[in-house]
Write a protein that holds these residues in place. Structure first.
Motif, PDB file in Angstrom:
ATOM      1  N   ASP A   1     -80.064  24.548   4.192  1.00 33.37           N
ATOM      2  CA  ASP A   1     -79.448  26.020   4.066  1.00 33.37           C
ATOM      3  C   ASP A   1     -80.510  26.988   4.302  1.00 33.37           C
ATOM      4  O   ASP A   1     -80.391  28.269   3.761  1.00 33.37           O
ATOM      5  CB  ASP A   1     -78.930  26.211   2.679  1.00 33.37           C
ATOM      6  N   LYS A   2     -81.902  26.825   4.595  1.00 34.55           N
ATOM      7  CA  LYS A   2     -82.807  27.696   5.000  1.00 34.55           C
ATOM      8  C   LYS A   2     -83.081  28.278   6.265  1.00 34.55           C
ATOM      9  O   LYS A   2     -83.802  29.014   6.608  1.00 34.55           O
ATOM     10  CB  LYS A   2     -84.167  27.281   4.403  1.00 34.55           C
TER      11      LYS A   2
ATOM     12  N   MET B   1     -76.968  27.565   6.271  1.00 31.49           N
ATOM     13  CA  MET B   1     -77.319  28.528   5.560  1.00 31.49           C
ATOM     14  C   MET B   1     -76.165  29.495   5.515  1.00 31.49           C
ATOM     15  O   MET B   1     -75.116  29.539   6.486  1.00 31.49           O
ATOM     16  CB  MET B   1     -78.149  29.396   6.693  1.00 31.49           C
ATOM     17  N   LYS B   2     -75.881  30.197   4.454  1.00 27.93           N
ATOM     18  CA  LYS B   2     -74.708  30.977   4.010  1.00 27.93           C
ATOM     19  C   LYS B   2     -75.149  32.340   4.925  1.00 27.93           C
ATOM     20  O   LYS B   2     -76.115  33.030   4.612  1.00 27.93           O
ATOM     21  CB  LYS B   2     -74.612  31.250   2.426  1.00 27.93           C
ATOM     22  N   ASN B   3     -74.227  32.598   5.773  1.00 29.36           N
ATOM     23  CA  ASN B   3     -74.428  33.723   6.390  1.00 29.36           C
ATOM     24  C   ASN B   3     -74.004  35.043   5.527  1.00 29.36           C
ATOM     25  O   ASN B   3     -72.558  35.143   5.420  1.00 29.36           O
ATOM     26  CB  ASN B   3     -73.368  33.719   7.800  1.00 29.36           C
TER      27      ASN B   3
ATOM     28  N   THR C   1     -72.786  27.447   9.870  1.00 29.97           N
ATOM     29  CA  THR C   1     -72.432  28.008  10.859  1.00 29.97           C
ATOM     30  C   THR C   1     -72.807  27.334  12.123  1.00 29.97           C
ATOM     31  O   THR C   1     -73.858  26.642  12.218  1.00 29.97           O
ATOM     32  CB  THR C   1     -73.213  29.278  10.575  1.00 29.97           C
ATOM     33  N   LYS C   2     -71.816  27.717  12.928  1.00 31.70           N
ATOM     34  CA  LYS C   2     -72.378  27.259  14.455  1.00 31.70           C
ATOM     35  C   LYS C   2     -72.316  28.314  15.335  1.00 31.70           C
ATOM     36  O   LYS C   2     -71.406  29.155  15.454  1.00 31.70           O
ATOM     37  CB  LYS C   2     -71.443  26.040  14.915  1.00 31.70           C
ATOM     38  N   ILE C   3     -73.468  28.482  16.132  1.00 31.68           N
ATOM     39  CA  ILE C   3     -73.382  29.518  17.195  1.00 31.68           C
ATOM     40  C   ILE C   3     -73.375  29.051  18.634  1.00 31.68           C
ATOM     41  O   ILE C   3     -74.514  28.184  18.758  1.00 31.68           O
ATOM     42  CB  ILE C   3     -74.743  30.669  16.775  1.00 31.68           C
TER      43      ILE C   3
ATOM     44  N   SER D   1     -74.026  38.214   6.638  1.00 33.87           N
ATOM     45  CA  SER D   1     -73.692  39.306   7.578  1.00 33.87           C
ATOM     46  C   SER D   1     -71.899  39.254   7.691  1.00 33.87           C
ATOM     47  O   SER D   1     -71.489  38.550   6.880  1.00 33.87           O
ATOM     48  CB  SER D   1     -73.925  39.011   9.004  1.00 33.87           C
ATOM     49  N   ASN D   2     -71.488  40.288   8.173  1.00 36.99           N
ATOM     50  CA  ASN D   2     -70.259  40.452   8.148  1.00 36.99           C
ATOM     51  C   ASN D   2     -69.286  39.836   9.256  1.00 36.99           C
ATOM     52  O   ASN D   2     -68.231  39.688   9.173  1.00 36.99           O
ATOM     53  CB  ASN D   2     -69.619  42.067   8.378  1.00 36.99           C
ATOM     54  N   LEU D   3     -70.376  38.851   9.833  1.00 38.21           N
ATOM     55  CA  LEU D   3     -69.655  37.926  10.678  1.00 38.21           C
ATOM     56  C   LEU D   3     -68.995  36.791  10.110  1.00 38.21           C
ATOM     57  O   LEU D   3     -68.004  36.239  10.627  1.00 38.21           O
ATOM     58  CB  LEU D   3     -70.832  37.469  11.665  1.00 38.21           C
ATOM     59  N   ASN D   4     -69.478  36.250   9.114  1.00 40.84           N
ATOM     60  CA  ASN D   4     -69.085  35.024   8.497  1.00 40.84           C
ATOM     61  C   ASN D   4     -69.721  34.903   6.860  1.00 40.84           C
ATOM     62  O   ASN D   4     -70.790  34.910   6.867  1.00 40.84           O
ATOM     63  CB  ASN D   4     -69.504  33.820   9.284  1.00 40.84           C
TER      64      ASN D   4
END
Length: 395
Positions: free
Chosen positions: A330-331, A358-360, A370-372, A362-365
């Motif tokens: 989560d880091k 990692m807890k995102n 997360t997966k980018i 940002s306002n994205l998620n």
């Protein structure tokens, strides 16, 4: 003739009969293949020929428990013993040269090999000798084409410590071999070490160059002088806690560091080129992927998979394949890693993905996973980077 030379009592009746049929020494000593069924036939050959031209083969239906080459000094061919389950020992006290290979395979009762004068031989292959405990071979052998020691009960391979150059070196499945310490400088084609004693110590302190290199199931290893790997480098399923390859400059093939559960630290400070791919997978205690500070070219794809917190490539100029980074930490921050790589068009392959726990913020998620994904054009540029980052972040 025999009485006049006082040989009665020293040779068997079978030898007397056999010798009476021999036309001349030249014919006996010079053959393409010398196929021997028993010790009597070996004795005849040894008494007649100090040098044997051709291959010497102990046949699989060999009738005795011992092989004694007695006074034979040179064999200008292979010496091979295969599939003779009854043989306990092989002795060649005066043999100094084997022009081809010394091949001992599938002797399930063999306990000892004694060849104390041997200095010149092309290949040594000791394979499937599960009771073999003792090897006495001249320690002055310095060059071999091939050295294979597999499936024995050996506890030491000191006899080969002074070999300086070899094409292929394989040491595997020797369950009591806890210390592999060789002084070889160059391995041209392949070094393969695996499945020896638990926590086996592997020491190739003088090795500077090798072809394929694969080390598995080791407790520690020393490759501190290694500069070039001219094929691939595999370090897999070891119990090591660190890898020190401080002099390594170039790997021509793929680098794979996989399933080393205790591994905490890697040092490859001088490695600048990997011409194949780079796989760092399931090394659960390896948290910081900062061991390639000098790397600037990776010729294949990258795959990182584990629980790592951080990945850095400060001098990386090009990754010719795609890239996949997946961490359960989560880091680990995907955006922090990928944005500079995309900005400088480092990645030339068509696929690039990154995921972490990692807890995102940002306002994205707001998801905990997360997966980018990016779409890469053939020029190495990201298409619609901002849109891709937002629209393809997945829970």
């Amino acid at each position: 003739y025999l009485l006049n030379h006082e040989l009665i009592g020293k040779i068997s009746e079978a030898e007397v009969i056999a010798m009476s049929t021999i036309p001349n020494n030249q014919e006996l000593c010079h053959k393409k293949n010398h196929e021997l069924n028993n010790q009597d036939e070996i004795n005849i050959l040894a008494r007649t020929c100090r040098e044997v031209v051709g291959n010497v083969e102990i046949l699989k239906d060999y009738q005795d428990k011992y092989v004694d080459l007695s006074d034979i000094e040179k064999i200008h061919g292979d010496l091979s013993v295969h599939d003779c389950s009854q043989i306990i020992s092989l002795n060649a006290p005066r043999l100094d040269t084997i022009g081809g290979g010394f091949k001992i395979k599938d002797l399930t009762s063999l306990v000892s090999i004694t060849v104390p004068s041997l200095q010149n031989v092309h290949n040594i292959e000791f394979v499937t000798l599960p009771l073999l405990k003792d090897i006495d071979i001249n320690k002055n052998i310095q060059q071999l084409e091939k050295l294979i020691i597999s499936d024995t009960s050996l506890q030491s391979i000191e006899s080969f410590q002074n070999v300086k150059e070899v094409n292929t070196l394989e040491i595997n499945n020797n369950r009591y071999l806890a210390n592999i310490d060789l002084h070889v400088d160059i391995i041209n084609e392949k070094l393969n070490i695996y499945s020896n004693a638990d926590q086996a110590k592997v020491n190739f302190a003088k090795l500077s160059s090798t072809g394929d290199l694969s080390i598995r199931n080791a407790g520690s290893f020393n490759l501190n002088n290694l500069e070039y790997v001219n094929k691939s480098l595999d370090i897999i399923e070891n119990s090591i806690d660190q890898i020190n390859l401080t002099k390594l400059k170039k790997v021509v093939g793929t680098v794979a560091i996989i399933d080393n559960d205790n591994l905490k630290d890697i040092n490859c400070n001088n490695l600048t080129h990997i011409e194949g791919g780079l796989l760092i997978i399931n090394n659960d205690n390896l948290k910081n992927m900062d061991f390639l500070p000098s790397i600037h070219t990776i010729g294949g794809a990258i795959q990182f998979d584990g629980t790592f917190h951080k990945v850095t490539f400060p001098k990386l100029k090009v990754i010719k394949g795609g890239a996949n980074f997946r961490s359960q930490s989560d880091k680990f921050n995907c955006t922090e890693l990928l944005e500079p790589l995309m900005e400088h068009h480092v990645i030339r392959g068509e696929n690039l993905t990154c995921s972490s726990n990692m807890k995102n913020k940002s306002n994205l998620n707001q998801s905990s996973v997360t997966k980018i994904s990016y779409n890469i054009t053939k020029t190495g540029k990201a298409t619609g980077m901002k849109e891709s980052m937002s629209s393809q972040i997945e829970t």
